[in-house]
Design a protein around this motif. Structure first.
Motif, PDB file in Angstrom:
ATOM      1  N   ALA A  37     -25.930  12.127 -73.370  1.00  0.00           N
ATOM      2  CA  ALA A  37     -25.639  10.687 -73.461  1.00  0.00           C
ATOM      3  C   ALA A  37     -24.773  10.394 -74.682  1.00  0.00           C
ATOM      4  O   ALA A  37     -23.902   9.508 -74.651  1.00  0.00           O
ATOM      5  CB  ALA A  37     -26.943   9.889 -73.523  1.00  0.00           C
ATOM      6  N   CYS A  40     -20.894  10.175 -74.504  1.00  0.00           N
ATOM      7  CA  CYS A  40     -20.204   9.036 -73.884  1.00  0.00           C
ATOM      8  C   CYS A  40     -19.524   8.186 -74.957  1.00  0.00           C
ATOM      9  O   CYS A  40     -20.080   7.956 -76.032  1.00  0.00           O
ATOM     10  CB  CYS A  40     -21.223   8.204 -73.110  1.00  0.00           C
ATOM     11  SG  CYS A  40     -20.515   6.771 -72.276  1.00  0.00           S
ATOM     12  N   ILE A  62     -26.108   4.598 -69.954  1.00  0.00           N
ATOM     13  CA  ILE A  62     -26.075   5.814 -70.781  1.00  0.00           C
ATOM     14  C   ILE A  62     -26.447   5.471 -72.224  1.00  0.00           C
ATOM     15  O   ILE A  62     -27.192   6.214 -72.885  1.00  0.00           O
ATOM     16  CB  ILE A  62     -24.691   6.499 -70.696  1.00  0.00           C
ATOM     17  CG1 ILE A  62     -24.461   7.039 -69.272  1.00  0.00           C
ATOM     18  CG2 ILE A  62     -24.590   7.636 -71.712  1.00  0.00           C
ATOM     19  CD1 ILE A  62     -23.141   7.752 -69.065  1.00  0.00           C
ATOM     20  N   ILE A 113     -22.753  12.169 -65.634  1.00  0.00           N
ATOM     21  CA  ILE A 113     -23.296  10.852 -65.288  1.00  0.00           C
ATOM     22  C   ILE A 113     -24.439  10.971 -64.270  1.00  0.00           C
ATOM     23  O   ILE A 113     -25.488  10.333 -64.404  1.00  0.00           O
ATOM     24  CB  ILE A 113     -22.164   9.942 -64.757  1.00  0.00           C
ATOM     25  CG1 ILE A 113     -21.084   9.786 -65.833  1.00  0.00           C
ATOM     26  CG2 ILE A 113     -22.709   8.585 -64.325  1.00  0.00           C
ATOM     27  CD1 ILE A 113     -19.784   9.152 -65.346  1.00  0.00           C
ATOM     28  N   LEU A 116     -27.601  12.251 -65.861  1.00  0.00           N
ATOM     29  CA  LEU A 116     -28.203  11.232 -66.728  1.00  0.00           C
ATOM     30  C   LEU A 116     -28.872  10.142 -65.893  1.00  0.00           C
ATOM     31  O   LEU A 116     -29.946   9.643 -66.237  1.00  0.00           O
ATOM     32  CB  LEU A 116     -27.132  10.630 -67.650  1.00  0.00           C
ATOM     33  CG  LEU A 116     -26.643  11.583 -68.752  1.00  0.00           C
ATOM     34  CD1 LEU A 116     -25.442  10.991 -69.474  1.00  0.00           C
ATOM     35  CD2 LEU A 116     -27.768  11.874 -69.753  1.00  0.00           C
TER      36      LEU A 116
END
Ligand SMILES: Cc1cc2nc3c(=O)[nH]c(=O)nc-3n(C[C@H](O)[C@H](O)[C@H](O)COP(=O)(O)OP(=O)(O)OC[C@H]3O[C@@H](n4cnc5c(N)ncnc54)[C@H](O)[C@@H]3O)c2cc1C
Ligand code: SF4
Length: 388
Positions: A37, A40, A62, A113, A116
């Protein structure tokens, strides 16, 4: 089936089958999720959101994972897409949000993504199985036909607004293709049913099973009895090849094969040919072929009438099949299926080439017979041909 047939169940040990059909991509650990995360950039005007068919606010969910707010993260996802849990597992993210991620352009390694999203949604489903509360009841009654992802997503949103929903489902179980179509190792551990329970936990939704539109009721009767009707019956039926030999034993459509496999509590009892030919170029072909290998078929070939880039299966799916030992042959189209004693023993293909419009046309070159793999001296019975 002739006595010499080589379509059989139990090709692999129960332990091996259990391993082959377990979760294909295990979840991130809590630590891995926080590290991922933090990669990002929480982009303004994030391109990943644009690329998500369900428009989830990706940087926002996120960021919540990065700061330890898993509940807030999951709610952000579920408020936009109540099927966020199965989408986290089956969505071709590498072609969608992850392909648009700016990290992809920079270092060819996007933020993960999908993984997550799974971390957040799994956490909430485990820690708060009924997080949504309905608005005060309205007096509206809505009929939904089909308990697949579309029907149940619609039912959930209607229930959230306080309406009362009745879902009519032809099959004995809910979930649609999540339950009957998606490869077992993508939605392992009965996830499809657990997700339906999570969705129904909101209340105000009842499902009537074994009720088929067109057989047990019609749209007019629903319109008379309900304030609104939503049809979500998906796309049933596989295309026929329209070829000689298509009704031979051992020839079946891939969607039925996958459904049988998904519904088998004990997969060691599902029969499979020693050699399998799958005709088609989409994800259904990939799933049928890969699961055939994982059931113990020794020789599995996908045959597609056009080239690699024209296949509708994603590049990742093609790689996955090949990693599982599936051979993919391009530019060949089925000509006829060969039988012996009523059972398929081979499939004859014509080579193809693209015409000026890119359509595949047979070249007329000598046919190629699919089941005479080099390691076998002759075509023997025991082939499964799946149409996808
Ligand atoms: C083999 C296969 C693999 C797939 N793999 C993936 C994947 O990996 N990733 C991905 O994102 N997508 C995948 N998909 C696509 C995905 O499954 C579909 O997009 C999704 O299921 C569509 O949801 P739906 O609710 O519109 O239809 P469905 O899931 O088909 O649900 C329709 C529901 O309506 C019911 N129904 C049908 N007719 C009637 C009737 N007359 N009366 C009452 N009920 C009826 C059906 O029983 C079913 O429950 C796959 C599809 C297949 C076939
Ligand atoms: S594009 Fe990538 S880096 Fe930017 S917000 Fe989306 S996931 Fe994060």
């Amino acid at each position: 089936m002739p006595e010499t047939s080589d379509i059989a169940a139990g090709r692999l040990s129960p332990a091996r089958i259990a391993e082959n059909f377990a979760d294909a991509h295990p979840p991130l650990t809590p630590h891995e999720a926080v590290v991922e995360a933090s990669r990002c950039y929480f982009c303004y005007d994030a391109p990943c959101i644009e690329a998500c068919p369900t428009g989830i606010d990706i940087p926002s969910f996120i960021k919540k994972i990065a700061t330890g707010n898993l509940r807030g993260s999951a709610l952000k996802i579920f408020e936009q897409n109540i099927f966020g849990g199965s989408c986290a597992r089956v969505c071709p993210t590498e072609e969608l949000c992850e392909s648009a991620c700016v990290r992809m352009a920079e270092e060819e390694r996007p933020v993960r993504i999908g993984a997550l999203q799974r971390r957040a949604t799994d956490w909430l489903m485990e820690h708060d199985p009924a997080p949504f509360k309905r608005a005060p009841a309205t007096d509206r009654r809505i009929a939904v036909v089909g308990a697949g992802p579309a029907g149940l997503a619609c039912a959930h949103r209607l229930a959230l607004h306080g309406h009362s929903v009745t879902v009519f489902e032809a099959r004995p179980k809910p979930g649609g293709l999540n339950e009957y179509g998606i490869a077992a190792y993508k939605l392992a551990d009965d996830f499809a049913q657990r997700e339906v329970e999570f969705i129904l936990s909101i209340g105000g939704i009842s499902i009537e099973y074994g009720k088929r539109l067109g057989r047990d009721f019609d749209v007019a009767s629903l319109r008379r009895a309900y304030d609104a009707v939503f049809l979500a019956i998906g796309q049933e039926g596989a295309r026929a090849l329209g070829l000689e030999g298509e009704t031979l034993a051992g020839v079946r459509d891939a969607v039925d094969f996958i459904a049988e496999l998904r519904q088998a509590a004990d997969k060691t009892v599902v029969p499979i040919g020693r050699r399998v030919v799958v005709i088609g170029g989409g994800n259904t072909a990939i799933d049928a072929a890969t699961q055939s290998r994982r059931l113990g078929a020794e020789d599995v070939t996908i045959v597609y009438r056009r080239g690699v880039s024209e296949m509708s299966a994603t590049k990742d799916e093609q790689d996955w099949a090949q990693t599982n030992g599936v051979r993919i042959r391009h530019w060949a189209t089925p000509h006829r299926l060969l039988g012996q004693d009523g059972h398929v023993v081979g499939a004859e293909f014509m080579r193809t080439e693209p015409d000026q419009t890119g359509r595949a046309v047979p070249t007329g070159a000598s046919p190629w017979i699919a089941t005479c793999a080099r390691q076998y001296p002759a075509c023997m019975p025991g082939v499964t041909v799946s149409r996808a």
